[in-house]
Design an enzyme around this catalytic site. Structure first.
Site, PDB file in Angstrom:
ATOM      1  N   GLU A  27       0.811  -1.218   0.000  1.00  0.00           N
ATOM      2  CA  GLU A  27       0.000   0.000   0.000  1.00  0.00           C
ATOM      3  C   GLU A  27       0.846   1.271   0.000  1.00  0.00           C
ATOM      4  O   GLU A  27       0.364   2.345   0.363  1.00  0.00           O
ATOM      5  CB  GLU A  27      -0.938  -0.013   1.206  1.00  0.00           C
ATOM      6  N   SER A  77      -6.634  -2.318   1.641  1.00  0.00           N
ATOM      7  CA  SER A  77      -6.923  -1.785   0.306  1.00  0.00           C
ATOM      8  C   SER A  77      -7.358  -2.862  -0.682  1.00  0.00           C
ATOM      9  O   SER A  77      -7.178  -2.712  -1.889  1.00  0.00           O
ATOM     10  CB  SER A  77      -5.697  -1.029  -0.256  1.00  0.00           C
ATOM     11  N   TYR A  94      -9.617   3.536  -5.347  1.00  0.00           N
ATOM     12  CA  TYR A  94      -8.691   4.648  -5.529  1.00  0.00           C
ATOM     13  C   TYR A  94      -8.760   5.319  -6.895  1.00  0.00           C
ATOM     14  O   TYR A  94      -7.884   6.111  -7.223  1.00  0.00           O
ATOM     15  CB  TYR A  94      -7.259   4.176  -5.236  1.00  0.00           C
ATOM     16  N   ARG A 114     -11.988   2.767  11.283  1.00  0.00           N
ATOM     17  CA  ARG A 114     -13.089   2.605  10.331  1.00  0.00           C
ATOM     18  C   ARG A 114     -13.416   1.130  10.227  1.00  0.00           C
ATOM     19  O   ARG A 114     -12.548   0.331   9.876  1.00  0.00           O
ATOM     20  CB  ARG A 114     -12.686   3.153   8.962  1.00  0.00           C
ATOM     21  N   ASP A 136     -15.633  -1.995   8.608  1.00  0.00           N
ATOM     22  CA  ASP A 136     -16.337  -2.340   7.377  1.00  0.00           C
ATOM     23  C   ASP A 136     -17.343  -3.456   7.619  1.00  0.00           C
ATOM     24  O   ASP A 136     -17.087  -4.392   8.396  1.00  0.00           O
ATOM     25  CB  ASP A 136     -15.334  -2.782   6.305  1.00  0.00           C
ATOM     26  N   GLU A 192     -13.942  -6.144   9.013  1.00  0.00           N
ATOM     27  CA  GLU A 192     -12.604  -5.800   9.506  1.00  0.00           C
ATOM     28  C   GLU A 192     -12.598  -4.373  10.013  1.00  0.00           C
ATOM     29  O   GLU A 192     -13.532  -3.602   9.760  1.00  0.00           O
ATOM     30  CB  GLU A 192     -11.554  -5.959   8.402  1.00  0.00           C
ATOM     31  N   ASN A 250     -10.012  -0.828  10.314  1.00  0.00           N
ATOM     32  CA  ASN A 250      -8.808  -0.154   9.819  1.00  0.00           C
ATOM     33  C   ASN A 250      -8.399   0.904  10.831  1.00  0.00           C
ATOM     34  O   ASN A 250      -9.190   1.799  11.149  1.00  0.00           O
ATOM     35  CB  ASN A 250      -9.090   0.509   8.472  1.00  0.00           C
ATOM     36  N   GLY A 292      -7.305   5.374   4.952  1.00  0.00           N
ATOM     37  CA  GLY A 292      -6.795   6.258   3.909  1.00  0.00           C
ATOM     38  C   GLY A 292      -7.295   7.685   4.086  1.00  0.00           C
ATOM     39  O   GLY A 292      -8.407   7.919   4.560  1.00  0.00           O
TER      40      GLY A 292
END
Length: 289
Positions: free
Chosen positions: A13, A134, A198, A237, A239, A251, A253, A257
């Site tokens: 990443e 990602s 992205y 964050r 998900d 999961e 994070n 990002g």
């Protein structure tokens, strides 16, 4: 206060981290901070942290050697304060398998997991690295042959093998313990892969998510619970997939990002926080000023 923005790194990443770090650095400069970048590569991973002069590190690294507790451990040894979660919390959260074991223990619904492909009971299934983000190395397999090919491609890597849960993709954000809200992710391709994440225009984001209120509240509650039980700091964050039979946690994070298409800044806007305000709150959580 001199702030070093740590970016780049040596994980898959790296390029995303450089984008996040660049945006964070510009935001800190806009706020009037004395900030500069440290682009971490294999040759300077330790020396850059030891030899540069800074009072605080803003961690904009993603993936292994950045989000998994290792950089945090070095900064602890150097007695340098840093943004985000600590060593243990970062390490555990980066490991999707460990995180789901903990989530299961607290009664949070997660997809059915398999220890190896020989134990798979039904398809489709998802195979992905347990310590990547990602959507790097993510495969959706429809049969045993595809599963075997995916495992071969990811040889030597700890894997998550779990049932594929069809439904709406959601993410919920937490900032310094505050519930920010929930976003629905609608990728044009049907799969929220690396390109969809992205590339501007590849995904539609519903902010806030238009879903039943009870599921919206549940997603925020679970994100807050995950943040708390894993002892996370700063932002996180979580998900989810909202399927016909309820909400599944996927999961968390701990270093989301911070690019132009990233989700945490979109979630911040639900509370009236612009990009710079989010950065300010991250720093205040560390400095307590």
């Amino acid at each position: 206060m001199r702030i070093a923005v740590l970016m780049g790194g040596i994980s898959s990443e790296r390029e995303i981290s450089l984008m996040s770090g660049g945006a964070i650095l510009q935001g800190l400069l806009n706020l009037g901070y004395d900030a500069f970048k440290i682009d971490l590569v294999e040759e300077n991973y330790l020396t850059a942290l030891m030899e540069n002069e800074y009072d605080l590190a803003y961690i904009a690294l993603h993936g292994e050697f950045g989000e998994d507790g290792r950089v945090q451990a070095v900064l602890d040894i150097l007695k340098k304060p840093y943004t985000g979660s600590g060593v243990t919390a970062s390490a555990v959260s980066m490991d999707k398998i460990l995180t789901k074991i903990i989530a299961d223990d607290f009664g949070i619904k997660t997809p059915m997991k398999y220890t190896n492909i020989d134990k798979i009971k039904k398809y489709p299934i998802v195979i992905k690295p347990s310590k990547e983000g990602s959507s790097v190395g993510l495969y959706i397999c429809q049969n045993l042959e595809e599963a075997k090919k995916s495992v071969e491609k990811l040889s030597g890597i700890d894997l998550v093998i779990e049932e594929f849960v069809a439904g709406e993709e959601l993410t919920a954000g937490i900032l310094n313990g505050e519930k920010l809200g929930v976003v629905k992710i609608i990728p044009n391709s049907g799969t929220y892969d690396f390109e969809s994440k992205y590339t501007v225009g590849k995904t539609t984001y519903e902010v806030p998510a238009i879903i039943e209120e009870n599921y919206y509240e549940e997603a925020m509650e679970i994100a807050s619970k995950i943040h708390e039980i894993l002892n996370l700091r700063g932002m996180s964050r979580s998900d989810f997939i909202l399927s016909e039979d309820g909400l599944y946690f996927l999961e968390v994070n701990t270093s989301p990002g911070m690019t132009t298409t990233s989700l945490l800044p979109k979630l911040g806007k639900l509370k009236g926080y612009n990009f710079e305000m989010i950065l300010k709150k991250m720093l205040l959580d560390v400095t307590k000023i």
